[in-house]
Design a protein around this motif. Sequence first.
Motif, PDB file in Angstrom:
ATOM      1  N   ARG A   1      -7.732   5.852  -3.078  1.00 60.78           N
ATOM      2  CA  ARG A   1      -8.714   5.511  -2.018  1.00 60.78           C
ATOM      3  C   ARG A   1      -8.965   4.073  -1.750  1.00 60.78           C
ATOM      4  NH1 ARG A   1     -15.056   7.557  -1.345  1.00 60.78           N
ATOM      5  NH2 ARG A   1     -15.442   6.753   0.450  1.00 60.78           N
ATOM      6  N   VAL A   2      -9.201   3.543  -0.576  1.00 58.12           N
ATOM      7  CA  VAL A   2      -9.160   2.032  -0.414  1.00 58.12           C
ATOM      8  C   VAL A   2     -10.725   1.769   0.313  1.00 58.12           C
ATOM      9  CG1 VAL A   2      -8.305   0.126   0.816  1.00 58.12           C
ATOM     10  CG2 VAL A   2      -6.940   1.515   0.154  1.00 58.12           C
ATOM     11  N   ILE A   3     -11.220   0.749  -0.294  1.00 58.16           N
ATOM     12  CA  ILE A   3     -12.711   0.385  -0.030  1.00 58.16           C
ATOM     13  C   ILE A   3     -12.971   0.562   1.321  1.00 58.16           C
ATOM     14  CG2 ILE A   3     -14.327  -1.636   0.392  1.00 58.16           C
ATOM     15  CD1 ILE A   3     -14.507  -0.389  -2.564  1.00 58.16           C
TER      16      ILE A   3
ATOM     17  N   TYR B   1       0.647  -1.209  -0.033  1.00 57.31           N
ATOM     18  CA  TYR B   1      -0.016   0.024  -0.190  1.00 57.31           C
ATOM     19  C   TYR B   1       0.689   1.290  -0.017  1.00 57.31           C
ATOM     20  CZ  TYR B   1      -2.909   3.783   1.779  1.00 57.31           C
ATOM     21  OH  TYR B   1      -3.484   4.884   1.852  1.00 57.31           O
ATOM     22  N   ARG B   2       1.855   1.158   0.952  1.00 57.73           N
ATOM     23  CA  ARG B   2       2.757   2.477   0.966  1.00 57.73           C
ATOM     24  C   ARG B   2       3.593   2.668  -0.362  1.00 57.73           C
ATOM     25  NH1 ARG B   2       1.343   0.698   5.942  1.00 57.73           N
ATOM     26  NH2 ARG B   2       1.287   2.240   7.497  1.00 57.73           N
ATOM     27  N   ASN B   3       3.647   1.540  -1.008  1.00 58.60           N
ATOM     28  CA  ASN B   3       4.744   1.373  -2.200  1.00 58.60           C
ATOM     29  C   ASN B   3       3.941   1.551  -3.498  1.00 58.60           C
ATOM     30  OD1 ASN B   3       7.426   1.395  -2.999  1.00 58.60           O
ATOM     31  ND2 ASN B   3       7.166  -0.545  -3.822  1.00 58.60           N
ATOM     32  N   GLY B   4       3.121   2.481  -3.694  1.00 55.19           N
ATOM     33  CA  GLY B   4       2.334   2.557  -4.971  1.00 55.19           C
ATOM     34  C   GLY B   4       0.861   2.975  -4.840  1.00 55.19           C
ATOM     35  N   CYS B   5       0.292   2.633  -3.722  1.00 52.68           N
ATOM     36  CA  CYS B   5      -1.191   2.884  -3.626  1.00 52.68           C
ATOM     37  C   CYS B   5      -1.593   3.868  -2.304  1.00 52.68           C
ATOM     38  CB  CYS B   5      -1.852   1.659  -3.146  1.00 52.68           C
ATOM     39  SG  CYS B   5      -1.316   0.093  -4.402  1.00 52.68           S
TER      40      CYS B   5
ATOM     41  N   PHE C   1      -8.681  -4.747  -0.839  1.00 53.30           N
ATOM     42  CA  PHE C   1      -7.710  -5.091  -0.121  1.00 53.30           C
ATOM     43  C   PHE C   1      -6.608  -5.678  -1.098  1.00 53.30           C
ATOM     44  CE2 PHE C   1      -5.709  -7.534   3.412  1.00 53.30           C
ATOM     45  CZ  PHE C   1      -5.265  -6.053   4.349  1.00 53.30           C
ATOM     46  N   THR C   2      -7.044  -6.793  -1.862  1.00 50.95           N
ATOM     47  CA  THR C   2      -6.221  -7.453  -2.643  1.00 50.95           C
ATOM     48  C   THR C   2      -5.550  -6.568  -3.894  1.00 50.95           C
ATOM     49  OG1 THR C   2      -7.452  -9.382  -2.462  1.00 50.95           O
ATOM     50  CG2 THR C   2      -6.182  -9.423  -4.253  1.00 50.95           C
ATOM     51  N   ASP C   3      -6.350  -5.608  -4.344  1.00 53.17           N
ATOM     52  CA  ASP C   3      -5.638  -4.672  -5.157  1.00 53.17           C
ATOM     53  C   ASP C   3      -4.309  -4.034  -4.778  1.00 53.17           C
ATOM     54  OD1 ASP C   3      -7.555  -4.767  -7.263  1.00 53.17           O
ATOM     55  OD2 ASP C   3      -8.969  -3.360  -6.454  1.00 53.17           O
ATOM     56  N   MET C   4      -4.161  -3.676  -3.322  1.00 51.66           N
ATOM     57  CA  MET C   4      -3.157  -3.206  -3.079  1.00 51.66           C
ATOM     58  C   MET C   4      -1.864  -3.922  -3.458  1.00 51.66           C
ATOM     59  SD  MET C   4      -3.750  -2.464   0.912  1.00 51.66           S
ATOM     60  CE  MET C   4      -5.474  -1.278   1.393  1.00 51.66           C
ATOM     61  N   LEU C   5      -2.067  -5.368  -3.600  1.00 51.13           N
ATOM     62  CA  LEU C   5      -0.586  -6.236  -3.926  1.00 51.13           C
ATOM     63  C   LEU C   5      -0.827  -6.173  -5.477  1.00 51.13           C
ATOM     64  CD1 LEU C   5      -1.731  -9.246  -1.917  1.00 51.13           C
ATOM     65  CD2 LEU C   5       0.124  -7.677  -1.317  1.00 51.13           C
ATOM     66  N   ILE C   6      -1.779  -5.904  -6.183  1.00 52.55           N
ATOM     67  CA  ILE C   6      -1.926  -6.142  -7.692  1.00 52.55           C
ATOM     68  C   ILE C   6      -1.384  -4.798  -8.126  1.00 52.55           C
ATOM     69  CG2 ILE C   6      -3.476  -6.151  -9.797  1.00 52.55           C
ATOM     70  CD1 ILE C   6      -5.418  -8.012  -7.978  1.00 52.55           C
ATOM     71  N   HIS C   7      -1.609  -3.637  -7.614  1.00 53.89           N
ATOM     72  CA  HIS C   7      -1.137  -2.383  -8.075  1.00 53.89           C
ATOM     73  C   HIS C   7       0.073  -1.945  -7.365  1.00 53.89           C
ATOM     74  CE1 HIS C   7      -4.666  -1.935 -10.571  1.00 53.89           C
ATOM     75  NE2 HIS C   7      -5.307  -2.308  -9.721  1.00 53.89           N
TER      76      HIS C   7
END
Length: 552
Positions: free
Chosen positions: A85-87, A77-81, A172-178
């Motif tokens: 805004r997160v759900i 999350y801190r590295n690109g996200c 939450f999973t998008d944090m990893l994907i992005h």
Amino acid sequence: MTAPRGTRILLGPPGTGKSHYLANRVPKIVKASGRFPNNESSPILICSLTRAAAGEIGSRLRHLPTTVARTVHSHAYRNGCADRRVIDRPLVADWNHEHRSVALTPPKPRRKDAVPDDIAPAHKGDQPGDEVAAQYDLLRHRLVPTDRMPPRIRRFAQRWESFKRDNGCLDFTDMLIHADTAAPLGAEVIIVDEAQDLSPLMWKVVLAWADSAGGLIAVGDPWQALYDPWAGASAAEFLRQFDQADDHAILSQSWRVPAAVHRVAMRFAHELSDYRPIEYDPRRESGSGSPIVEGRVVRCDATWTDPERAIDQAEELAAAGKRVLFVFSANYMTKPLCQALRERATVFSNPWRLDEPMWNPFRGGMGDAAAALLDPRQRWTAAGIHEWTRPLRATGLLRRGMRAEIEKHKHKRRHIPPEQLRKWFADDARNEIARLASQGSDAAVLGWWRGRLATKYRESGHYAAALIRAHGVEALVAPSLLHPSTIHGCKGGEADHVFLFPDISPMAEEAWSAGGRYRDPVVRAFYVGITRARGCLHVCEPATRRFVELPR
């Protein structure tokens, strides 16, 4: 290598010192790098699946900034996200209004100082969309393409992805994907603790960071993978990475598991459908070459519904200074034990899961609060007043606005002068507690205090009073040697004596009965339960027809 390049993966069976290895290695890597870690830059990055695991290794390396040891999600999350805004609860409410047939359970309210990665998706409520959303997350963690997902999940995915695009948000999973593929904090070495708990998606992220950084150290144990069924964690993926690593090794000496317990654990591990020999030696008396500790495996005729005989033995062991762990496969099975311990006025806690109120009756410092009230040296210090008034209703006790005023003085150990007490307390309340205290009756003071407890503290207050009656005030702050827990709740823990209850939940029974790879999560869970024992494993009796037959 002090600052390794390439990939090094260590397989560490129970008690072989995985965290100890990392705690010794990290300072050497930091020293060799010539860079001093801070909140914005660090030569190393430590990550794990859970906050508990990240916190455990972080607690062994207290000199590191808090940004260095976090979950994979948190670093991602801190590295690109961080600018996305997160759900959150309002967004889930909007989704539920538009998609009632697949409504979701909202995430917990976020603390003011929390960042989005501190809030995991709910998916455990009773809303109609929770199950399909969890399955969608699981398949994404397993890197299954959307067009290969079952039709029901594919339909949900199309609506969910469209909703997120329209609202410009991530889940939450998008944090990893992005996540950015560059190593967070400019790290030169990525360190992964409890690596068996990572999903293929997490491995993809971590390996991208390691490629950017130049080095990776990962430690784990595939037989202790507890998150495979529902979080996408893959013991098979860990072993694949282990085999492909530039350098790999097995930590082969356990400093916890005695020989008798080791034999039972190894026999049970053979139940794994993908069993692969992992050899390690039982605990020794002291250093390398010293005699092996035999230990014991015994039967106990207690059950989870009737744990009294186990408690009888455990109290005797605790009186002799032995640490005792009661281990169950499901949370609801711990309730009869905890209730019996309360009724006996026995001190207990779970130091590995302090956020679970059933296992920690003094969660929130209730024992310290009652002890401060009954200690004449603390009762009228600023710190003591803050402690014992904290769980009480302010109405009729404190003057308006004085709760916040007391909070400002909570670290001061000096006695408060009478004029300050008159400012803080309502006259009747101050006079009553002073009168009761002057009579020298702890019971009267404690009775007054219990009568003013806020609703959420009453059960703990009654338990505190029972402890005082049975064992004196000292029991409120005495260290606990009895620990109730689920298998998941004590992973990483150990005790001299472990009472293991063999019953399983209806869902686990379905998996066990199906056999093959479906029973592997149950095998791994009980393997973890067995290997918590440093001295003696007490195998208890089943209370129902749903249980796992453990080796004797």
